[in-house]
Design a protein around this motif. Structure first.
Motif, PDB file in Angstrom:
ATOM      1  N   LYS A  50       0.828  -1.210   0.000  1.00 55.96           N
ATOM      2  CA  LYS A  50       0.000   0.000   0.000  1.00 55.96           C
ATOM      3  C   LYS A  50       0.861   1.259   0.000  1.00 55.96           C
ATOM      4  N   PRO A  51       0.323   2.364  -0.536  1.00 58.95           N
ATOM      5  CA  PRO A  51       1.050   3.633  -0.465  1.00 58.95           C
ATOM      6  C   PRO A  51       1.190   4.078   0.995  1.00 58.95           C
ATOM      7  N   GLN A  52       2.240   4.820   1.258  1.00 59.38           N
ATOM      8  CA  GLN A  52       2.592   5.193   2.628  1.00 59.38           C
ATOM      9  C   GLN A  52       1.477   5.933   3.367  1.00 59.38           C
ATOM     10  N   ARG A  53       0.808   6.853   2.748  1.00 58.15           N
ATOM     11  CA  ARG A  53      -0.197   7.680   3.426  1.00 58.15           C
ATOM     12  C   ARG A  53      -1.626   7.178   3.220  1.00 58.15           C
ATOM     13  N   THR A  54      -1.757   5.929   2.822  1.00 61.30           N
ATOM     14  CA  THR A  54      -3.071   5.355   2.547  1.00 61.30           C
ATOM     15  C   THR A  54      -3.378   4.266   3.565  1.00 61.30           C
ATOM     16  N   LYS A  55      -4.569   4.344   4.135  1.00 62.80           N
ATOM     17  CA  LYS A  55      -5.032   3.325   5.075  1.00 62.80           C
ATOM     18  C   LYS A  55      -5.425   2.090   4.275  1.00 62.80           C
ATOM     19  N   LEU A  56      -5.132   0.914   4.812  1.00 64.42           N
ATOM     20  CA  LEU A  56      -5.530  -0.342   4.187  1.00 64.42           C
ATOM     21  C   LEU A  56      -6.382  -1.119   5.179  1.00 64.42           C
ATOM     22  N   VAL A  57      -7.566  -1.506   4.737  1.00 67.72           N
ATOM     23  CA  VAL A  57      -8.472  -2.299   5.562  1.00 67.72           C
ATOM     24  C   VAL A  57      -8.779  -3.574   4.787  1.00 67.72           C
ATOM     25  N   ILE A  58      -8.720  -4.700   5.479  1.00 69.30           N
ATOM     26  CA  ILE A  58      -8.987  -5.997   4.849  1.00 69.30           C
ATOM     27  C   ILE A  58     -10.145  -6.641   5.598  1.00 69.30           C
ATOM     28  N   LYS A  59     -11.245  -6.857   4.892  1.00 69.87           N
ATOM     29  CA  LYS A  59     -12.457  -7.411   5.500  1.00 69.87           C
ATOM     30  C   LYS A  59     -13.071  -8.454   4.575  1.00 69.87           C
ATOM     31  N   SER A  60     -13.880  -9.328   5.158  1.00 73.18           N
ATOM     32  CA  SER A  60     -14.668 -10.258   4.351  1.00 73.18           C
ATOM     33  C   SER A  60     -15.697  -9.451   3.554  1.00 73.18           C
ATOM     34  N   ILE A  61     -16.325 -10.082   2.600  1.00 73.05           N
ATOM     35  CA  ILE A  61     -17.351  -9.389   1.799  1.00 73.05           C
ATOM     36  C   ILE A  61     -18.483  -8.915   2.713  1.00 73.05           C
ATOM     37  N   GLU A  62     -18.991  -9.783   3.566  1.00 73.13           N
ATOM     38  CA  GLU A  62     -20.099  -9.409   4.447  1.00 73.13           C
ATOM     39  C   GLU A  62     -19.702  -8.294   5.411  1.00 73.13           C
ATOM     40  N   ASP A  63     -18.499  -8.376   5.984  1.00 72.65           N
ATOM     41  CA  ASP A  63     -18.038  -7.312   6.892  1.00 72.65           C
ATOM     42  C   ASP A  63     -17.832  -5.999   6.140  1.00 72.65           C
ATOM     43  N   SER A  64     -17.409  -6.080   4.891  1.00 75.74           N
ATOM     44  CA  SER A  64     -17.240  -4.880   4.067  1.00 75.74           C
ATOM     45  C   SER A  64     -18.586  -4.209   3.834  1.00 75.74           C
ATOM     46  N   ILE A  65     -19.581  -5.006   3.495  1.00 86.00           N
ATOM     47  CA  ILE A  65     -20.926  -4.462   3.273  1.00 86.00           C
ATOM     48  C   ILE A  65     -21.435  -3.798   4.548  1.00 86.00           C
ATOM     49  N   ARG A  66     -21.279  -4.480   5.682  1.00 84.88           N
ATOM     50  CA  ARG A  66     -21.736  -3.917   6.962  1.00 84.88           C
ATOM     51  C   ARG A  66     -21.033  -2.607   7.286  1.00 84.88           C
ATOM     52  N   ALA A  67     -19.713  -2.570   7.076  1.00 80.36           N
ATOM     53  CA  ALA A  67     -18.943  -1.360   7.385  1.00 80.36           C
ATOM     54  C   ALA A  67     -19.396  -0.183   6.516  1.00 80.36           C
ATOM     55  N   ILE A  68     -19.565  -0.419   5.236  1.00 77.51           N
ATOM     56  CA  ILE A  68     -19.979   0.655   4.325  1.00 77.51           C
ATOM     57  C   ILE A  68     -21.391   1.129   4.664  1.00 77.51           C
ATOM     58  N   LYS A  69     -22.299   0.185   4.893  1.00 79.27           N
ATOM     59  CA  LYS A  69     -23.681   0.552   5.217  1.00 79.27           C
ATOM     60  C   LYS A  69     -23.786   1.274   6.566  1.00 79.27           C
ATOM     61  N   SER A  70     -22.872   0.990   7.493  1.00 80.20           N
ATOM     62  CA  SER A  70     -22.918   1.627   8.815  1.00 80.20           C
ATOM     63  C   SER A  70     -22.491   3.089   8.774  1.00 80.20           C
ATOM     64  N   GLY A  71     -21.780   3.469   7.693  1.00 86.11           N
ATOM     65  CA  GLY A  71     -21.301   4.842   7.574  1.00 86.11           C
ATOM     66  C   GLY A  71     -19.895   5.048   8.105  1.00 86.11           C
ATOM     67  N   VAL A  72     -19.292   4.008   8.673  1.00 86.68           N
ATOM     68  CA  VAL A  72     -17.953   4.141   9.246  1.00 86.68           C
ATOM     69  C   VAL A  72     -16.898   4.499   8.183  1.00 86.68           C
ATOM     70  N   THR A  73     -17.176   4.182   6.923  1.00 88.91           N
ATOM     71  CA  THR A  73     -16.221   4.478   5.843  1.00 88.91           C
ATOM     72  C   THR A  73     -16.483   5.818   5.169  1.00 88.91           C
ATOM     73  N   ASP A  74     -17.557   6.503   5.565  1.00 84.57           N
ATOM     74  CA  ASP A  74     -17.955   7.754   4.903  1.00 84.57           C
ATOM     75  C   ASP A  74     -16.876   8.837   4.945  1.00 84.57           C
ATOM     76  N   LYS A  75     -16.025   8.812   5.938  1.00 87.72           N
ATOM     77  CA  LYS A  75     -15.003   9.851   6.076  1.00 87.72           C
ATOM     78  C   LYS A  75     -13.824   9.650   5.120  1.00 87.72           C
ATOM     79  N   TYR A  76     -13.805   8.522   4.418  1.00 88.94           N
ATOM     80  CA  TYR A  76     -12.692   8.209   3.519  1.00 88.94           C
ATOM     81  C   TYR A  76     -13.082   8.369   2.054  1.00 88.94           C
ATOM     82  N   ASN A  77     -12.080   8.619   1.230  1.00 88.57           N
ATOM     83  CA  ASN A  77     -12.202   8.460  -0.216  1.00 88.57           C
ATOM     84  C   ASN A  77     -11.809   7.009  -0.453  1.00 88.57           C
ATOM     85  N   LEU A  78     -12.811   6.153  -0.564  1.00 91.54           N
ATOM     86  CA  LEU A  78     -12.644   4.709  -0.485  1.00 91.54           C
ATOM     87  C   LEU A  78     -12.473   4.057  -1.853  1.00 91.54           C
ATOM     88  N   PHE A  79     -11.427   3.268  -1.950  1.00 95.10           N
ATOM     89  CA  PHE A  79     -11.118   2.488  -3.137  1.00 95.10           C
ATOM     90  C   PHE A  79     -11.291   1.024  -2.735  1.00 95.10           C
TER      91      PHE A  79
END
Length: 159
Positions: A50-79
């Motif tokens: 990963k690039p030095q100033r970029t956060k990396l999160v590794i989640k299962s598909i279901e956990d990814s869906i839950r995280a995005i739907k919860s709004g916890v990722t809203d503060k990021y420019n998410l790739f």
């Protein structure tokens, strides 16, 4: 804000980490992958890419869906990066905001056919792509941001 959903069997590597993250202005890469989410060694390797100033999160598909739907990722420019078309399909089914998929690299197998120089799809992949297209999802092939875009459509899937 979700910047891009990309299918690339390599997940995080130089092309994704440097080219796409910079182009997108992404400050967080979400690897949505059931296997990587359970494999500490693979996670360590992905973190090295990963690039030095970029956060990396590794989640299962279901956990990814839950995280995005919860709004916890809203503060990021998410790739978001997945390593196969079926995982992209699962994300699209769970996250209504996803309307676009970038196909980056899928390797050739004995049962696959080429859609481009870097995208090889199986019969199951074609079925998933057609389903996504019928749902109004836009799908393009583009390895790097500077490369020309090839739009995936029914005609391309039949050739």
């Amino acid at each position: 804000m979700i910047k891009l959903l990309r299918v690339d069997y390599r997940l995080v590597h130089g092309q994704v980490a440097i080219s796409w993250s910079g182009y997108l202005g992404a400050d967080c890469i979400l690897v949505a992958n059931d296997e990587a989410a359970k494999d500490e060694m693979r996670q360590s390797v992905l973190r090295l890419s990963k690039p030095q100033r970029t956060k990396l999160v590794i989640k299962s598909i279901e956990d990814s869906i839950r995280a995005i739907k919860s709004g916890v990722t809203d503060k990021y420019n998410l790739f978001i990066v997945v390593n196969n078309i079926q995982d992209a399909e699962r994300l699209v089914a769970g996250i209504s905001e996803l309307k676009y998929i970038n196909l980056g690299v899928l390797p050739a197998t004995k049962d696959s056919k080429a859609l481009s120089k870097a995208i090889y799809v199986t019969a199951d992949d074609i079925k998933s792509l057609k389903k996504l297209l019928n749902q109004g999802i836009k799908i393009d092939i583009q390895q790097v941001p500077t490369e020309s875009i090839v739009t995936v459509n029914e005609k391309l899937l039949k050739e």
